[in-house]
Structures are given as structure tokens and as C-alpha cells.
Design a protein around this motif. Sequence first.
Motif, PDB file in Angstrom:
ATOM      1  N   LEU A 205       0.519  -1.431  -0.410  1.00 55.82           N
ATOM      2  CA  LEU A 205       0.101  -0.264   0.092  1.00 55.82           C
ATOM      3  C   LEU A 205       1.221   1.345  -0.010  1.00 55.82           C
ATOM      4  CD1 LEU A 205       0.296   0.373   3.203  1.00 55.82           C
ATOM      5  CD2 LEU A 205      -1.311  -0.393   3.324  1.00 55.82           C
ATOM      6  N   TYR A 206       0.137   2.278  -0.376  1.00 54.22           N
ATOM      7  CA  TYR A 206       0.583   3.001  -0.292  1.00 54.22           C
ATOM      8  C   TYR A 206       0.857   4.466   0.629  1.00 54.22           C
ATOM      9  CZ  TYR A 206       2.811   3.276  -4.984  1.00 54.22           C
ATOM     10  OH  TYR A 206       3.685   2.910  -6.102  1.00 54.22           O
ATOM     11  N   ARG A 207       1.516   4.995   1.597  1.00 56.65           N
ATOM     12  CA  ARG A 207       1.303   6.372   2.745  1.00 56.65           C
ATOM     13  C   ARG A 207       0.958   7.379   2.014  1.00 56.65           C
ATOM     14  NH1 ARG A 207       2.326   4.250   7.854  1.00 56.65           N
ATOM     15  NH2 ARG A 207       1.122   5.812   8.354  1.00 56.65           N
ATOM     16  N   THR A 208       0.017   8.237   2.706  1.00 55.92           N
ATOM     17  CA  THR A 208      -0.147   9.503   2.498  1.00 55.92           C
ATOM     18  C   THR A 208       0.004  10.898   3.430  1.00 55.92           C
ATOM     19  OG1 THR A 208      -2.140   9.165   1.683  1.00 55.92           O
ATOM     20  CG2 THR A 208      -1.147   8.670  -0.026  1.00 55.92           C
ATOM     21  N   LEU A 209       0.435  11.795   3.254  1.00 53.99           N
ATOM     22  CA  LEU A 209       0.454  12.909   3.942  1.00 53.99           C
ATOM     23  C   LEU A 209       0.726  13.758   3.340  1.00 53.99           C
ATOM     24  CD1 LEU A 209       0.586  13.340   7.049  1.00 53.99           C
ATOM     25  CD2 LEU A 209       3.120  13.597   6.831  1.00 53.99           C
ATOM     26  N   TYR A 210      -0.645  14.893   3.684  1.00 49.43           N
ATOM     27  CA  TYR A 210      -0.782  16.480   3.434  1.00 49.43           C
ATOM     28  C   TYR A 210       0.018  16.935   4.685  1.00 49.43           C
ATOM     29  CZ  TYR A 210      -1.593  21.391   1.910  1.00 49.43           C
ATOM     30  OH  TYR A 210      -1.649  22.619   1.121  1.00 49.43           O
ATOM     31  N   MET A 211       1.239  18.186   4.432  1.00 54.15           N
ATOM     32  CA  MET A 211       1.436  18.712   5.356  1.00 54.15           C
ATOM     33  C   MET A 211       1.859  20.070   5.379  1.00 54.15           C
ATOM     34  SD  MET A 211       4.162  18.727   7.439  1.00 54.15           S
ATOM     35  CE  MET A 211       5.400  19.531   7.723  1.00 54.15           C
ATOM     36  N   PRO A 212       1.086  20.597   5.847  1.00 50.45           N
ATOM     37  CA  PRO A 212       1.120  22.137   6.026  1.00 50.45           C
ATOM     38  C   PRO A 212       1.702  22.624   7.914  1.00 50.45           C
ATOM     39  CG  PRO A 212      -1.144  21.419   6.912  1.00 50.45           C
ATOM     40  CD  PRO A 212      -0.563  20.348   6.688  1.00 50.45           C
ATOM     41  N   CYS A 213       1.944  23.979   7.454  1.00 51.94           N
ATOM     42  CA  CYS A 213       2.016  24.128   8.843  1.00 51.94           C
ATOM     43  C   CYS A 213       1.585  23.062   9.938  1.00 51.94           C
ATOM     44  CB  CYS A 213       2.641  25.365   9.460  1.00 51.94           C
ATOM     45  SG  CYS A 213       3.133  26.106  10.754  1.00 51.94           S
ATOM     46  N   PHE A 214       2.638  22.729  11.411  1.00 58.71           N
ATOM     47  CA  PHE A 214       1.688  22.095  12.642  1.00 58.71           C
ATOM     48  C   PHE A 214       1.533  23.237  13.622  1.00 58.71           C
ATOM     49  CE2 PHE A 214       5.284  18.668  10.883  1.00 58.71           C
ATOM     50  CZ  PHE A 214       4.189  18.399  11.039  1.00 58.71           C
ATOM     51  N   HIS A 215       1.743  24.001  13.029  1.00 60.30           N
ATOM     52  CA  HIS A 215       1.182  25.839  14.058  1.00 60.30           C
ATOM     53  C   HIS A 215       1.440  24.726  15.719  1.00 60.30           C
ATOM     54  CE1 HIS A 215      -0.940  28.240  10.762  1.00 60.30           C
ATOM     55  NE2 HIS A 215      -0.591  26.482  10.782  1.00 60.30           N
ATOM     56  N   CYS A 216       2.675  24.613  15.743  1.00 66.54           N
ATOM     57  CA  CYS A 216       3.268  24.415  17.064  1.00 66.54           C
ATOM     58  C   CYS A 216       2.810  25.187  18.401  1.00 66.54           C
ATOM     59  CB  CYS A 216       4.993  24.564  17.126  1.00 66.54           C
ATOM     60  SG  CYS A 216       5.808  23.869  15.885  1.00 66.54           S
ATOM     61  N   GLU A 217       2.296  24.841  19.304  1.00 63.76           N
ATOM     62  CA  GLU A 217       2.722  25.195  21.445  1.00 63.76           C
ATOM     63  C   GLU A 217       3.541  26.172  21.430  1.00 63.76           C
ATOM     64  OE1 GLU A 217      -0.907  22.870  20.900  1.00 63.76           O
ATOM     65  OE2 GLU A 217      -0.161  24.459  22.392  1.00 63.76           O
ATOM     66  N   GLN A 218       5.284  25.728  20.813  1.00 64.58           N
ATOM     67  CA  GLN A 218       5.616  26.286  21.239  1.00 64.58           C
ATOM     68  C   GLN A 218       6.989  26.751  19.846  1.00 64.58           C
ATOM     69  OE1 GLN A 218       7.764  24.637  24.567  1.00 64.58           O
ATOM     70  NE2 GLN A 218       6.606  26.230  26.253  1.00 64.58           N
ATOM     71  N   PRO A 219       6.373  27.633  18.635  1.00 66.47           N
ATOM     72  CA  PRO A 219       6.673  27.620  17.656  1.00 66.47           C
ATOM     73  C   PRO A 219       8.348  28.107  17.676  1.00 66.47           C
ATOM     74  CG  PRO A 219       5.071  29.479  17.671  1.00 66.47           C
ATOM     75  CD  PRO A 219       5.242  28.193  18.942  1.00 66.47           C
ATOM     76  N   GLU A 220       9.074  27.648  17.944  1.00 66.48           N
ATOM     77  CA  GLU A 220      10.356  28.112  17.435  1.00 66.48           C
ATOM     78  C   GLU A 220      11.274  28.755  16.118  1.00 66.48           C
ATOM     79  OE1 GLU A 220      13.985  24.655  17.425  1.00 66.48           O
ATOM     80  OE2 GLU A 220      12.045  23.357  17.667  1.00 66.48           O
ATOM     81  N   CYS A 221      10.075  29.106  15.250  1.00 72.52           N
ATOM     82  CA  CYS A 221      10.080  30.598  14.504  1.00 72.52           C
ATOM     83  C   CYS A 221      10.149  31.391  14.847  1.00 72.52           C
ATOM     84  CB  CYS A 221       9.041  30.180  13.151  1.00 72.52           C
ATOM     85  SG  CYS A 221       7.732  30.159  13.792  1.00 72.52           S
ATOM     86  N   VAL A 222       8.861  30.931  16.203  1.00 70.39           N
ATOM     87  CA  VAL A 222       8.539  32.404  16.435  1.00 70.39           C
ATOM     88  C   VAL A 222       9.577  33.218  17.398  1.00 70.39           C
ATOM     89  CG1 VAL A 222       6.496  33.688  18.068  1.00 70.39           C
ATOM     90  CG2 VAL A 222       6.226  32.767  16.199  1.00 70.39           C
TER      91      VAL A 222
END
Length: 169
Positions: free
Chosen positions: A52-69
Motif C-alpha cells: 500500500l501507499y502511505r500519504t500525508l499532506y503536511m502544512p505547518c504544525f502551528h506548534c505549541e511553542q514555535p521555534e520560528c516565532v
Amino acid sequence: MSTYCIVTDERRCISCKACEVHCKVKNAMPVGIKLGEHFTEGPVPGPNGAPLYRTLYMPCFHCEQPECVDVCPTGAMTKREADGIVHVVADDCIGCGACLEACPWHIPQWNEDGDKAVKCDLCMDRIDAGLKPACVTGCTTHALALVGQDDPRYEEQRKRAPQRVLAER
Ligand code: SF4
Ligand code: SF4
């Protein structure tokens, strides 16, 4: 507090990538930039041994404590108080690239058109208008869903998705 998460139902996804297309069109992103990326992995052995194929659409996780912020020197990368959506205030972005380096999953992208960071904001303008993100609305097979913290898929997706993305990047 993060309130939303986009989840992928692998039983429905046919890897048509309409999610990526609808995201790019809605956000008017140039060639090369994907604010949300669709992954297809396989064929891999399924539970009964059948491939079988695994699939995933991945946008931002909008982290609880975002390192980007945390690393943004101007506050341009910010987390919306009401619902935890992490987004870029374009006028405040000086294009230093710190958020691109800080995100463990390489979610923020560099937009040469304006020399600024761009990233998934869950289509917050659509959410504020009572609509779903463009990827969710445009999904051919209704494999994508925007769910809240009270949905069991919320925690499952947030735990599993980062490992899968890291394994495939
Ligand atoms: S639009 Fe829906 S069905 Fe198509 S690849 Fe994306 S998630 Fe899968
Ligand atoms: S860009 Fe990366 S670090 Fe920032 S909220 Fe999204 S997933 Fe988390």
C-alpha cells in the motif's frame, strides 16, 4: 494554545496533489514554493502484507511553542492569541531567514518576490470568514479535514506527522 490541525485520511487520499494546487493558487505563490506539501511513500507492506501507499499532506504544525516565532527578531513571525495560528506579518519581515533555519521541519519558505519568509497560515482569512482552508475545500476525495483539539485525530496527527516528514526529507 493551538486550536486547529489539518489531518489526512490515508484511506481516502489518491495522491492527486490537488491540495498543493489549491494552496498555491489561493496564496498566489510562485513556482517552487509549497506552503503545504503532499508526501506519498511506498509501496510499503500493509497490515495484511499487501502493498500500500502511505500519504500525508503536511502544512505547518502551528506548534505549541514555535521555534520560528522564538527566533524572529522583529516579531513578524507571530502566534495568534485567539487560536494559535502561526503566521508572518509581511510588513514586519526583514528577510533575515532565521525562521527558515529554526523550524525543525523546514516549513517557512523563502519568497524571492519581496525577499520575505512565507508560510502556511491555515488560510486564516478564510477561517475568519467561516470557511475551511483552501487545501481542505479543494481536496478531491475529502481526505483532508480541519480538526480541533477535541478531535482524536488532532493529537494523532501532531505526534505522527513530524516523524514521517523528517524521514522523507
Ligand atoms: S487533494 Fe486530497 S486526495 Fe488529492 S493528494 Fe491532496 S489530500 Fe490526497
Ligand atoms: S513553521 Fe515550523 S516551528 Fe513554526 S509553527 Fe510551523 S512547524 Fe512549528
